[in-house]
Design a protein around this motif. Sequence first.
Motif, PDB file in Angstrom:
ATOM      1  N   ILE B 422       0.856  -1.196   0.000  1.00 47.15           N
ATOM      2  CA  ILE B 422       0.000   0.000   0.000  1.00 47.15           C
ATOM      3  C   ILE B 422       0.888   1.242   0.000  1.00 47.15           C
ATOM      4  O   ILE B 422       0.679   2.176  -0.774  1.00 47.15           O
ATOM      5  N   PHE B 425       2.494   1.669  -3.358  1.00 44.87           N
ATOM      6  CA  PHE B 425       1.527   2.167  -4.335  1.00 44.87           C
ATOM      7  C   PHE B 425       1.367   3.679  -4.208  1.00 44.87           C
ATOM      8  O   PHE B 425       1.384   4.413  -5.201  1.00 44.87           O
ATOM      9  N   ILE B 426       1.227   4.163  -2.962  1.00 46.56           N
ATOM     10  CA  ILE B 426       1.082   5.607  -2.736  1.00 46.56           C
ATOM     11  C   ILE B 426       2.315   6.337  -3.271  1.00 46.56           C
ATOM     12  O   ILE B 426       2.204   7.335  -3.980  1.00 46.56           O
ATOM     13  N   LEU B 427       3.497   5.798  -2.973  1.00 39.81           N
ATOM     14  CA  LEU B 427       4.718   6.452  -3.430  1.00 39.81           C
ATOM     15  C   LEU B 427       4.820   6.461  -4.955  1.00 39.81           C
ATOM     16  O   LEU B 427       5.234   7.448  -5.558  1.00 39.81           O
TER      17      LEU B 427
END
Lengths: 148, 501
Positions: B422, B425-427
């Motif tokens: 997660i 993914f954000i990065l």
Amino acid sequence: MLRQTNLLSGLLFIVLGLAFGLVATGYRFGTPAAMGAGFLPVSLAVILSALGLAIVVQSHLRAAEPVEWGSFWPLGVVVGSIVLFAVALRPLGFAGACFVTVLVSSFAGPRVSWLQRLVPAIILAAVASVVFAQLLGLPVPLWPSFAW
Amino acid sequence: MDLLNSLALGFSVAVTWQNLLYCFAGVLMGTLIGVLPGLGPVTTVALLLPITFALDPVSSLIMLAGIYYGAQYGGSTTAILVNLPGESSSVVTAIDGYKMARAGRAGPALGIAAIGSFIAGTFATIVIAAFAPVLGSVALKFGAVEYFSLIVFGLVASIILAQGSILKALAMVVLGLLLGQVGTDPTSGVYRYTLGFSTLADGISFVALSMALFGIAEVIFNLQKGEERVDGVVENVGRVLPTRQDMMDSAPAIARGTLLGSLLGLLPGGGALLASFAAYTLESKVAKHPRRFGHGDIRGVAAPEAANNAGAQTSFIPMLTLGLPANPVMAMMIGAMMIQGIQPGPQVMTSQPQLVWGLIASMWIGNVMLILLNLPLIRVWVALLKVRYTYMFPAIILFCCIGAYSVHNSGFDVMLMAVLAIGGFILLKLRCEPAPLILGFILGPMMEENLRRALLISRGNFGVFLDKPISLGFLIASALLLAAIAIPGVLKLRQTAMAAQ
């Protein structure tokens, strides 16, 4: 305006720096000659926050690049199927966990028929069981615990 | 004669039937997975890493190395036949390679890529054999001060190829260093950032982290884009062997690409990507008919392919002699070494000669296998190119789960991988590259240990890093590098390289 990659990543780094730094204040800091467990974490956290701040400042000088989050459906399904693997391993055994993980994760992708989901799940579970449990000797129960 | 003895030792290790088998299996599986559209060497190595855990250290590294150059070659095949480079280092290969393939010359393009890679690989193996001992003996004289500055240099260099802003790449390095702090502090025994989980006392599992970032987060990212239909696969490969004219045209390009690649591979942060771009640019500058470049010129395939294979191989030198990874794949090799119980660093050369030389010898053998394997198996690879992502991604997820689990046989690591994915993914969405983070993570503990020792000896005086000439040299080099990245000319080269990705 928060929907901008540079600004948002800068803020994220500031927050992460603060979080890492605050937790690390609980460890002994020490002196440069005799560093405590907290010396490097605190220093790194300060640097991270400072870099975050610099990124925020820089984001005002550059052209904005919007964040495209897209659909969260693949994220949810994929993460869910991974958690499922961890949870299912004991009760369902290795083969069963592989099967449900592949089956569930396939819903993260485009619509296909049930047959197109079930067949890969069975094949992959079989291949993984042979390769990892049999050939490589992964110490894990292969079958569900209620099987026999 | 020392060199010959060492090479003899290496071949005696590498030419046992089981190591030959593992080398072959590595090359085969690496090519097999690397050919699949969208899967580059980094993902391939991450996915196949767990298979090697059960082997002894020498065999496992031999197999991993085989997987690496197999995947590299597989990526070139994809680039030439579908114009879908699996990794950035084969981006330039696609330019002329795909044009050749469309013009019915897919065979010679693939052939020259294999031949160029083989020549480059052979040369790079000799370079490694000649330079590794020299560098290794120099590195043995390094104290904690020099080591710390060297690590700083390595970390700074790792941001050269990161996309987007330099500040973001630096922040990712620091975040990686912080993640490397999780676990038991080796000096005081204090648990850091374990959040009450006793399983985190050993630190974040390297496999869980790299699979989360390079496997799972990528899958989610790709799924969001929707399925890219693999169109325009050139299926008619034809005669693989290049003509005499092709060979004559390519020979100087291969030679230049090999030299350039060997040199750039040595630099931390360099490796295959920089090598292939630089080689292509050089060829288009020195060539007699530069206009043909971009329209299916065989030299535009030969030079970057030779360069990226040479670079991929010489990037083993800093890894073997200094314990410094030049790229994420080398970071994984170091991770694999540590899982096998080998502490990476200059002492490996002397304490584990059979490992180092066995690996070096196997690289050459692996290159022979690569060429023997690829020319006849081209048709199989073409068939693989048509595998749809819909069927591929559940397999990737499953492999990551099994991989994360297999390191400590712990379901916790699988959960941890989900959480890290997660974050990854954000990065990715915020356009922060994962490669600098993974290098920071690997080098973090090493950096802390050397920083502590250096300051203990100097009684807390930070000036010690500037007093010692070698250390000062590394720090000046780091500063120059940072400045160079900011200079417009280099910036422009980076941008063209990035734009092509």
